[in-house]
Design a protein around this motif. Structure first.
Motif, PDB file in Angstrom:
ATOM      1  N   VAL A  84       1.116  -0.829  -0.239  1.00  0.00           N
ATOM      2  CA  VAL A  84      -0.319   0.290   0.077  1.00  0.00           C
ATOM      3  C   VAL A  84       0.532   1.218   0.018  1.00  0.00           C
ATOM      4  O   VAL A  84       1.735   1.765   0.680  1.00  0.00           O
ATOM      5  N   VAL A  85       0.883   2.140  -0.850  1.00  0.00           N
ATOM      6  CA  VAL A  85       1.007   3.304  -1.152  1.00  0.00           C
ATOM      7  C   VAL A  85       0.630   4.987  -0.978  1.00  0.00           C
ATOM      8  O   VAL A  85      -0.554   5.074  -1.259  1.00  0.00           O
ATOM      9  N   ILE A  86       0.869   5.222   0.463  1.00  0.00           N
ATOM     10  CA  ILE A  86      -0.305   6.010   0.818  1.00  0.00           C
ATOM     11  C   ILE A  86       0.981   7.262   0.340  1.00  0.00           C
ATOM     12  O   ILE A  86       1.256   7.636   0.726  1.00  0.00           O
ATOM     13  N   GLY A  87       0.309   8.854  -0.357  1.00  0.00           N
ATOM     14  CA  GLY A  87       0.675  10.457  -0.673  1.00  0.00           C
ATOM     15  C   GLY A  87       0.456  11.320   0.780  1.00  0.00           C
ATOM     16  O   GLY A  87      -1.336  11.481   0.270  1.00  0.00           O
ATOM     17  N   PHE A  88       1.328  11.911   0.766  1.00  0.00           N
ATOM     18  CA  PHE A  88       0.442  12.223   1.959  1.00  0.00           C
ATOM     19  C   PHE A  88       1.190  14.038   1.178  1.00  0.00           C
ATOM     20  O   PHE A  88       2.134  14.579   0.957  1.00  0.00           O
ATOM     21  N   ALA A 142      -0.129   5.738  -9.776  1.00  0.00           N
ATOM     22  CA  ALA A 142      -1.202   4.815  -9.816  1.00  0.00           C
ATOM     23  C   ALA A 142      -1.460   3.682 -10.244  1.00  0.00           C
ATOM     24  O   ALA A 142      -1.845   2.968 -10.705  1.00  0.00           O
ATOM     25  N   ARG A 143      -2.072   4.591 -12.015  1.00  0.00           N
ATOM     26  CA  ARG A 143      -3.112   3.936 -12.702  1.00  0.00           C
ATOM     27  C   ARG A 143      -2.995   2.186 -13.140  1.00  0.00           C
ATOM     28  O   ARG A 143      -2.532   1.924 -13.193  1.00  0.00           O
ATOM     29  N   ASP A 144      -0.713   2.547 -13.401  1.00  0.00           N
ATOM     30  CA  ASP A 144      -0.085   1.149 -14.158  1.00  0.00           C
ATOM     31  C   ASP A 144       0.011   0.051 -13.108  1.00  0.00           C
ATOM     32  O   ASP A 144       1.194  -0.949 -13.541  1.00  0.00           O
ATOM     33  N   ALA A 145       0.569   1.371 -11.598  1.00  0.00           N
ATOM     34  CA  ALA A 145       0.933  -0.433 -11.180  1.00  0.00           C
ATOM     35  C   ALA A 145       0.132  -1.258  -9.996  1.00  0.00           C
ATOM     36  O   ALA A 145      -0.442  -0.794  -8.439  1.00  0.00           O
ATOM     37  N   LEU A 146      -0.484  -1.962 -10.748  1.00  0.00           N
ATOM     38  CA  LEU A 146      -1.777  -2.848 -10.764  1.00  0.00           C
ATOM     39  C   LEU A 146      -1.936  -3.196  -9.501  1.00  0.00           C
ATOM     40  O   LEU A 146      -2.260  -3.862  -9.070  1.00  0.00           O
ATOM     41  N   ASP A 147      -0.197  -3.777  -9.227  1.00  0.00           N
ATOM     42  CA  ASP A 147      -0.322  -4.604  -7.955  1.00  0.00           C
ATOM     43  C   ASP A 147       0.423  -3.620  -6.473  1.00  0.00           C
ATOM     44  O   ASP A 147       0.562  -4.581  -5.025  1.00  0.00           O
ATOM     45  N   VAL A 148      -0.425  -2.647  -6.707  1.00  0.00           N
ATOM     46  CA  VAL A 148      -0.043  -1.661  -5.369  1.00  0.00           C
ATOM     47  C   VAL A 148      -1.468  -1.264  -5.129  1.00  0.00           C
ATOM     48  O   VAL A 148      -2.256  -0.626  -5.734  1.00  0.00           O
ATOM     49  N   THR A 149      -1.947  -0.919  -3.639  1.00  0.00           N
ATOM     50  CA  THR A 149      -3.251  -0.193  -3.574  1.00  0.00           C
ATOM     51  C   THR A 149      -1.963   1.607  -2.745  1.00  0.00           C
ATOM     52  O   THR A 149      -1.444   1.423  -2.160  1.00  0.00           O
ATOM     53  N   PHE A 150      -3.223   2.271  -4.111  1.00  0.00           N
ATOM     54  CA  PHE A 150      -2.649   3.463  -3.191  1.00  0.00           C
ATOM     55  C   PHE A 150      -3.708   4.387  -2.537  1.00  0.00           C
ATOM     56  O   PHE A 150      -4.996   3.995  -2.877  1.00  0.00           O
ATOM     57  N   GLY A 151      -3.509   5.320  -1.882  1.00  0.00           N
ATOM     58  CA  GLY A 151      -4.024   6.117  -1.433  1.00  0.00           C
ATOM     59  C   GLY A 151      -3.438   7.651  -0.852  1.00  0.00           C
ATOM     60  O   GLY A 151      -2.228   7.473  -1.341  1.00  0.00           O
ATOM     61  N   PHE A 152      -4.015   8.623  -0.627  1.00  0.00           N
ATOM     62  CA  PHE A 152      -3.159  10.235  -0.555  1.00  0.00           C
ATOM     63  C   PHE A 152      -4.539  10.929   0.238  1.00  0.00           C
ATOM     64  O   PHE A 152      -5.480  10.430   0.367  1.00  0.00           O
ATOM     65  N   THR A 153      -3.549  11.653   1.344  1.00  0.00           N
ATOM     66  CA  THR A 153      -4.713  12.208   2.367  1.00  0.00           C
ATOM     67  C   THR A 153      -4.116  14.171   1.764  1.00  0.00           C
ATOM     68  O   THR A 153      -2.009  14.237   1.430  1.00  0.00           O
ATOM     69  N   ASP A 154      -4.737  15.148   2.415  1.00  0.00           N
ATOM     70  CA  ASP A 154      -3.729  16.809   2.403  1.00  0.00           C
ATOM     71  C   ASP A 154      -4.416  16.470   3.876  1.00  0.00           C
ATOM     72  O   ASP A 154      -4.203  17.918   3.873  1.00  0.00           O
ATOM     73  N   ARG A 155      -4.656  15.655   5.100  1.00  0.00           N
ATOM     74  CA  ARG A 155      -4.875  15.890   5.989  1.00  0.00           C
ATOM     75  C   ARG A 155      -3.816  15.992   6.765  1.00  0.00           C
ATOM     76  O   ARG A 155      -3.494  15.430   7.330  1.00  0.00           O
ATOM     77  N   PRO A 156      -4.558  17.186   7.896  1.00  0.00           N
ATOM     78  CA  PRO A 156      -3.320  17.650   8.540  1.00  0.00           C
ATOM     79  C   PRO A 156      -3.151  16.782  10.209  1.00  0.00           C
ATOM     80  O   PRO A 156      -1.586  16.324  10.459  1.00  0.00           O
ATOM     81  N   GLN A 157      -3.993  16.008  10.605  1.00  0.00           N
ATOM     82  CA  GLN A 157      -3.903  15.078  11.158  1.00  0.00           C
ATOM     83  C   GLN A 157      -3.308  13.471  10.457  1.00  0.00           C
ATOM     84  O   GLN A 157      -3.108  13.059  11.877  1.00  0.00           O
ATOM     85  N   LEU A 158      -3.233  13.386   9.855  1.00  0.00           N
ATOM     86  CA  LEU A 158      -2.785  12.122   9.294  1.00  0.00           C
ATOM     87  C   LEU A 158      -1.268  12.681   8.935  1.00  0.00           C
ATOM     88  O   LEU A 158      -0.737  11.365   9.317  1.00  0.00           O
ATOM     89  N   PHE A 159      -0.539  13.336   8.627  1.00  0.00           N
ATOM     90  CA  PHE A 159       0.397  13.914   8.851  1.00  0.00           C
ATOM     91  C   PHE A 159       0.746  14.147   9.762  1.00  0.00           C
ATOM     92  O   PHE A 159       2.044  13.100  10.137  1.00  0.00           O
ATOM     93  N   GLN A 160       0.160  14.482  11.223  1.00  0.00           N
ATOM     94  CA  GLN A 160       0.982  14.054  12.914  1.00  0.00           C
ATOM     95  C   GLN A 160       0.747  12.390  13.163  1.00  0.00           C
ATOM     96  O   GLN A 160       1.732  12.567  13.199  1.00  0.00           O
ATOM     97  N   LYS A 161      -0.001  12.307  12.682  1.00  0.00           N
ATOM     98  CA  LYS A 161      -0.040  10.567  12.461  1.00  0.00           C
ATOM     99  C   LYS A 161       1.010  10.263  12.242  1.00  0.00           C
ATOM    100  O   LYS A 161       1.162   8.566  13.072  1.00  0.00           O
ATOM    101  N   PHE A 162       1.497  10.077  11.198  1.00  0.00           N
ATOM    102  CA  PHE A 162       2.526   9.043  11.247  1.00  0.00           C
ATOM    103  C   PHE A 162       4.225  10.022  10.865  1.00  0.00           C
ATOM    104  O   PHE A 162       4.494   9.535  10.276  1.00  0.00           O
ATOM    105  N   GLY A 163       3.544  11.058  11.896  1.00  0.00           N
ATOM    106  CA  GLY A 163       4.871  11.673  12.508  1.00  0.00           C
ATOM    107  C   GLY A 163       6.117  12.128  10.831  1.00  0.00           C
ATOM    108  O   GLY A 163       6.659  12.407  10.770  1.00  0.00           O
ATOM    109  N   LEU A 164       4.659  12.820  10.077  1.00  0.00           N
ATOM    110  CA  LEU A 164       5.578  13.851   8.714  1.00  0.00           C
ATOM    111  C   LEU A 164       5.289  15.395   8.673  1.00  0.00           C
ATOM    112  O   LEU A 164       4.217  15.373   9.183  1.00  0.00           O
TER     113      LEU A 164
END
Length: 517
Positions: A178-182, A195-217
């Motif tokens: 799983v790949v998540i873009g912040f 992400a369109r062609d990397a079919l063997d991978v699950t992708f997500g993305f976020t701009d939420r500050p609380q998720l940046f903080q949660k993952f120490g970014l």
């Protein structure tokens, strides 16, 4: 002009016009004529549109997303693709996807094959929004799920927008990689295109500050979470290909990388190289996931992961599942959960936390730091010494009696380090038994064996199986590795020469070499 000639001239003109239309008209009917055709329908077979030069335009107008297969009835590859193509159509229909599958008999439709440059079968082309002039070449998988996923990532979003921690955790649990873009400052277009062609991978993305903080970014980045199979981890640790079996992990490696202008789009091949980045330290949390008290520990375990990004791979092992082989590797029993173990897959050294305090984010982080800083010593597995370890011609060694026997100053000790599942070890077993029988009355020679999957040594690691080492008598603790042929005659010559093979001896594996550790 004579009035009687006028009808004849008109007829001649009309006839000439008709002949011209039959011989020099357009290669396919114009779309205007198709639109005027009343009650026109495109036939289907197994949920797939069957097209020809007349109905392709109609299908493009009716379906804003259309994948067309150009096939030949005699083509073996086309026949192999056919059942997967039908399954893909069913999958898309079941999910109400806004995309349709179609097919064209290429040899029967030379006008279409020429128009779209079809030179081999099968050829698949993807049409969007009725655009007939610039279809996209299909380069995805040739199996049903892959076809459906490739299409869904083009008609919908290729990544999931994450709004909160619950959504992020659900996404992480959904895939092996799983790949998540912040992203707060950067455009996500490049990330979504990748992400369109990397079919063997699950992708997500976020701009939420609380998720940046949660993952120490603190800045825009891309984070990868990878589940690890036990054979992969153990094979990398031992340099061997092990027996099959997998365990589930809920956290993976957190590898920082950037996606920006000029980034190369990932393919399944390049994504596998990216996602196989090597992290040597693997931290395993052993829990019984049927117990609520154990599941509550996962939150703290996850919280400890972000600061150790790139240094430690976090893995959860469910002892209630079929993971006995994992427990054996670490010398654990299921009832000892919850507990932590850390292994360096390059040195194969294992570490256990000292004390017995509760497992929390703070205790997990502290345990990792003591290992990374070199403050904590590794532990080594050992079976108990069998009561009859020295009663057979081949002596049985374990971790607890190895030093005493192998480095006996009065003995020349020849040891086979083996794995019970190793076919090469089994093949040489009769020769090893015969060697022990031959030298059983030599008081200064011991032939022994040690199960290196259940016993570990501080003096050295065993890189593969079988490994044969010779420990000559003396006070210098000399160790010599045997690399000759694995037969009774070669073994005997090696022992009789004091740990050397005659120079003319053809071994097939190279001459025996001595080295001191």
């Amino acid at each position: 002009m004579d009035r009687q000639l006028l009808p004849v001239l008109l007829l001649l003109l009309l006839g000439a016009s008709g002949l011209q239309g039959q011989g020099q008209g357009p290669e396919r009917p114009s779309e205007d004529l198709l639109e005027d055709a009343p009650g026109e329908e495109v036939p289907q077979e197994d949920g797939i549109l069957v097209l020809n030069h007349r109905t392709l335009g109609l299908a493009l107008r009716e379906h804003p997303a259309l994948l067309v297969e150009f096939y030949a009835p005699w083509c073996g590859h086309c026949k192999a693709l056919a059942p997967e193509y039908i399954k893909a159509a069913a999958l898309l229909a079941a999910e109400s996807a806004t995309v349709m599958l179609a097919k064209v008999d290429g040899p029967a439709e030379p006008e279409l094959t020429e128009e779209f440059g079809v030179t081999e079968y099968p050829t698949l082309k993807f049409f969007r929004d009725g655009n007939r002039t610039h279809p996209e070449e299909y380069t995805g998988p040739r199996e049903a799920k892959g076809i459906a996923e490739w299409l869904k990532r083009r008609v919908g979003s290729s990544a999931t927008r994450l709004e909160d921690e619950e959504g992020a955790r659900a996404l992480m649990d959904a895939g092996d990689v799983v790949v998540i873009g912040f992203f707060q400052d950067k455009d996500v277009a490049t990330f979504l295109a990748l992400a369109r062609d990397a079919l063997d991978v699950t992708f997500g993305f976020t701009d939420r500050p609380q998720l940046f903080q949660k993952f120490g970014l603190s800045k825009d980045t891309v984070v990868l979470f990878k589940k690890v199979s036990w054979p992969e981890l153990r094979a990398r640790a031992e340099g061997q290909v092990q027996q099959p079996g997998e365990f589930s992990s809920h956290l993976g490696a957190v590898l920082g990388s950037r996606v920006g202008p000029g980034s190369q789009a990932a393919t399944p091949q390049t994504s596998r190289r990216i996602f196989s980045a090597k992290i040597l330290n693997h931290l395993l949390l052993f829990v019984n996931q049927t117990l609520a008290s154990h599941r509550e520990l996962l939150a703290g375990f996850r919280e400890a992961a972000p600061p150790l990004r790139g240094q430690v791979l976090f893995v959860v092992v469910d002892v209630a599942a079929n993971n006995d082989h994992v427990l054996r590797y670490f010398g654990l029993k299921a009832e000892e959960a919850p507990t932590l173990r850390l292994v360096n897959i390059e040195t194969t050294k294992k570490y256990a936390p000292t004390g017995g305090g509760p497992i929390s984010s703070a205790s997990v982080a502290a345990f990792c730091q003591t290992v990374l800083s070199g403050e904590l010593k590794p532990y080594f597995l050992s079976q108990e010494v069998p009561p009859d370890w020295d009663q057979r011609p081949v002596k049985t060694l374990v971790g607890k009696n190895f030093e005493q026997v192998a480095f006996d100053e009065t003995k020349n000790v020849f040891v086979k380090f083996y794995a019970p599942w190793c076919s090469h070890c089994r093949e040489m077993a009769p020769a090893w038994e015969a060697l022990a029988e031959k030298y059983r009355n030599h008081e200064d020679i011991i032939i022994a064996e040690l199960d290196a999957t259940a016993n570990e040594l501080e003096a050295f690691a065993v890189p593969g199986f079988p490994t044969l080492k010779y420990f000559p008598a003396g006070q210098d603790r000399k160790i010599m590795e045997y690399k000759g042929s694995r037969d009774l005659e070669s073994f005997s010559k090696f022992l009789d020469s004091g740990g050397e093979l005659p120079a003319e001896e053809p071994t097939g594996h190279g001459a025996a070499a001595g080295f001191t550790q």
